[in-house]
Design a protein around this motif. Structure first.
Motif, PDB file in Angstrom:
ATOM      1  N   ALA A  92       0.829  -1.203   0.000  1.00  0.00           N
ATOM      2  CA  ALA A  92       0.000   0.000   0.000  1.00  0.00           C
ATOM      3  C   ALA A  92       0.869   1.262   0.000  1.00  0.00           C
ATOM      4  O   ALA A  92       0.629   2.200  -0.771  1.00  0.00           O
ATOM      5  CB  ALA A  92      -0.927   0.001   1.212  1.00  0.00           C
ATOM      6  N   SER A 107      -4.867   6.704   4.507  1.00  0.00           N
ATOM      7  CA  SER A 107      -4.809   6.141   3.157  1.00  0.00           C
ATOM      8  C   SER A 107      -4.041   4.830   3.129  1.00  0.00           C
ATOM      9  O   SER A 107      -4.421   3.892   2.431  1.00  0.00           O
ATOM     10  CB  SER A 107      -4.208   7.150   2.173  1.00  0.00           C
ATOM     11  N   LEU A 111      -5.908   1.285   2.057  1.00  0.00           N
ATOM     12  CA  LEU A 111      -5.403   0.555   0.905  1.00  0.00           C
ATOM     13  C   LEU A 111      -4.818  -0.801   1.320  1.00  0.00           C
ATOM     14  O   LEU A 111      -5.009  -1.801   0.635  1.00  0.00           O
ATOM     15  CB  LEU A 111      -4.363   1.395   0.162  1.00  0.00           C
TER      16      LEU A 111
END
Length: 140
Positions: A92, A107, A111
């Motif tokens: 990620a 984030s 992810l």
């Protein structure tokens, strides 16, 4: 199930909980356990053994970062590793760096969870129908 070994720092704070290996056999490694120490000292990343456990593109991106961005990315990888595993967290972070951004907690975690869950690299809805509507056509 292997017994756990708890490691604490000088102040008694838990640093890591590792599987304990007894006798001869396989070495137990958990690269995610090294990340919190690197968050505290991000310049040590250059000599850390965790580099060999990360994808080459992630190591390159981390090497190009300044100290503050490296700390931010390492913290994001550490937190995402807790829920999704080290491999998914690194994948990620590498993908986020590849998009031109520095990984942040939210984030990277989101992810990494998608990667760990088997989500496709490119996902989402097909938005082509909106192009038809905007041109005055009808959707099928």
């Amino acid at each position: 199930m292997k017994p756990k070994l708890a490691l604490s720092d000088g102040r008694g704070r838990l640093v890591a909980r590792l599987a304990r290996s007894w006798g001869e056999g396989e070495t137990v490694r958990n690269p995610a356990s090294l990340i919190p120490a690197l968050v505290a000292r991000p310049r040590a990343f250059g000599e850390s053994t965790v580099r060999r456990d990360m994808p080459p593109e992630l190591v390159s991106a981390m090497d190009r970062c300044g100290q503050a961005d490296r700390r931010r990315a390492l913290r994001a990888i550490s937190r995402a590793s807790e829920a999704s595993g080290f491999g998914a967290a690194c994948a990620a972070a590498a993908r986020i760096f590849g998009s031109g951004r520095v990984p942040d907690d939210a984030s990277c975690d989101l992810l990494a969870r998608r990667i760990a869950g088997g989500a496709q690299e490119e996902g989402g809805a097909d938005l082509a129908v909106y192009d038809l509507v905007a041109r005055g056509g009808e959707a099928r």
